[in-house]
Motif scaffolding. Structure first.
Motif, PDB file in Angstrom:
ATOM      1  N   SER A  39     -33.489  11.359  40.604  1.00 30.16           N
ATOM      2  CA  SER A  39     -34.586  10.999  39.722  1.00 30.16           C
ATOM      3  C   SER A  39     -34.186   9.744  38.954  1.00 30.16           C
ATOM      4  O   SER A  39     -33.039   9.629  38.506  1.00 30.16           O
ATOM      5  CB  SER A  39     -34.871  12.142  38.741  1.00 30.16           C
ATOM      6  N   LEU A  51     -44.078   6.446  45.551  1.00 26.41           N
ATOM      7  CA  LEU A  51     -44.899   6.946  44.449  1.00 26.41           C
ATOM      8  C   LEU A  51     -44.043   7.207  43.225  1.00 26.41           C
ATOM      9  O   LEU A  51     -42.858   7.507  43.336  1.00 26.41           O
ATOM     10  CB  LEU A  51     -45.588   8.261  44.823  1.00 26.41           C
ATOM     11  N   GLY A  52     -44.682   7.145  42.075  1.00 24.12           N
ATOM     12  CA  GLY A  52     -44.009   7.478  40.832  1.00 24.12           C
ATOM     13  C   GLY A  52     -45.013   8.074  39.860  1.00 24.12           C
ATOM     14  O   GLY A  52     -46.166   8.330  40.217  1.00 24.12           O
ATOM     15  N   ARG A  53     -44.568   8.260  38.617  1.00 18.00           N
ATOM     16  CA  ARG A  53     -45.424   8.819  37.579  1.00 18.00           C
ATOM     17  C   ARG A  53     -45.299   7.963  36.327  1.00 18.00           C
ATOM     18  O   ARG A  53     -44.185   7.717  35.873  1.00 18.00           O
ATOM     19  CB  ARG A  53     -45.008  10.256  37.253  1.00 18.00           C
ATOM     20  N   GLU A 113     -41.351   7.330  36.069  1.00 16.77           N
ATOM     21  CA  GLU A 113     -40.370   8.168  36.762  1.00 16.77           C
ATOM     22  C   GLU A 113     -40.725   8.262  38.233  1.00 16.77           C
ATOM     23  O   GLU A 113     -41.890   8.317  38.609  1.00 16.77           O
ATOM     24  CB  GLU A 113     -40.365   9.573  36.149  1.00 16.77           C
ATOM     25  N   THR A 114     -39.691   8.247  39.048  1.00 20.70           N
ATOM     26  CA  THR A 114     -39.851   8.530  40.466  1.00 20.70           C
ATOM     27  C   THR A 114     -38.647   9.330  40.929  1.00 20.70           C
ATOM     28  O   THR A 114     -37.597   9.331  40.270  1.00 20.70           O
ATOM     29  CB  THR A 114     -40.048   7.248  41.312  1.00 20.70           C
ATOM     30  N   VAL A 120     -49.329  12.265  32.057  1.00 21.65           N
ATOM     31  CA  VAL A 120     -48.576  11.832  33.228  1.00 21.65           C
ATOM     32  C   VAL A 120     -49.568  11.602  34.356  1.00 21.65           C
ATOM     33  O   VAL A 120     -50.422  12.453  34.616  1.00 21.65           O
ATOM     34  CB  VAL A 120     -47.541  12.896  33.656  1.00 21.65           C
ATOM     35  N   LEU A 121     -49.434  10.457  35.023  1.00 23.31           N
ATOM     36  CA  LEU A 121     -50.347  10.126  36.097  1.00 23.31           C
ATOM     37  C   LEU A 121     -49.560   9.618  37.299  1.00 23.31           C
ATOM     38  O   LEU A 121     -48.757   8.694  37.168  1.00 23.31           O
ATOM     39  CB  LEU A 121     -51.317   9.048  35.617  1.00 23.31           C
ATOM     40  N   PRO A 122     -49.756  10.213  38.486  1.00 23.90           N
ATOM     41  CA  PRO A 122     -49.075   9.696  39.675  1.00 23.90           C
ATOM     42  C   PRO A 122     -49.700   8.355  40.081  1.00 23.90           C
ATOM     43  O   PRO A 122     -50.923   8.195  40.035  1.00 23.90           O
ATOM     44  CB  PRO A 122     -49.309  10.774  40.737  1.00 23.90           C
ATOM     45  N   VAL A 123     -48.848   7.409  40.469  1.00 26.98           N
ATOM     46  CA  VAL A 123     -49.311   6.073  40.863  1.00 26.98           C
ATOM     47  C   VAL A 123     -48.431   5.519  41.972  1.00 26.98           C
ATOM     48  O   VAL A 123     -47.256   5.860  42.077  1.00 26.98           O
ATOM     49  CB  VAL A 123     -49.283   5.083  39.669  1.00 26.98           C
ATOM     50  N   ASN A 124     -49.016   4.643  42.786  1.00 23.82           N
ATOM     51  CA  ASN A 124     -48.177   3.856  43.679  1.00 23.82           C
ATOM     52  C   ASN A 124     -47.750   2.617  42.895  1.00 23.82           C
ATOM     53  O   ASN A 124     -48.376   2.263  41.884  1.00 23.82           O
ATOM     54  CB  ASN A 124     -48.886   3.527  44.985  1.00 23.82           C
TER      55      ASN A 124
END
Length: 146
Positions: free
Chosen positions: A85, A24-26, A72-73, A37-41
């Motif tokens: 990071s 996962l990342g953002r 970012e992850t 900011v949105l978390p995404v695979n």
């Protein structure tokens, strides 16, 4: 970074290696002139580009196509006060080439929230930076991991 601040800078190859392992990342972009900011695979393409798969008509797709974004992850171990990071900054573009879209359907990320019409977004890695926090370091004789 200061040599005694507990951080180690990661080179580009090490950053890409860690990105490839992360689930996962953002995605960091602008929404209504404010940071969002949105978390995404995601997955990485062979050239190190970050690939996202999302609904073609989503707010995210409209907001990031053709603009510079950050991605970012990280991985953090709160028990040992260590982690890393990685940030990728670059232009985000919706993949429009039909053959490229077909290729990414086979090798790209799978959406966790499938949509009837999905697109792939590619973030070109113009700037890739990362750092690692070294846990358990000491300062003035005090163990900070305790």
């Amino acid at each position: 970074m200061h040599p005694n601040d507990g951080f180690r800078e990661l080179d580009r190859q090490e950053c890409l290696h860690r990105l490839a392992r992360a689930p996962l990342g953002r995605i960091v972009y602008t929404r209504q002139a404010l940071p969002a900011v949105l978390p995404v695979n995601f997955s990485l393409d062979d050239d190190g580009a970050v690939l996202l798969r999302t609904a073609a008509d989503s707010e995210l797709t409209r907001a990031i196509d053709g603009v510079v974004v950050a991605f970012e992850t990280d991985e953090v171990d709160t028990g040992t006060h260590s982690g890393w990071s990685v940030v990728v900054t670059g232009m985000a573009t919706v993949v429009t080439d039909p053959s490229e879209h077909s290729r990414l359907c086979r090798v790209g990320p799978r959406s966790w929230a499938p949509s009837p019409r999905e697109v792939f977004v590619r973030v070109q890695p113009e700037l890739v930076t990362g750092r690692e926090l070294m846990g358990g370091r000491t300062m003035y004789g005090t163990d900070l991991s305790a």
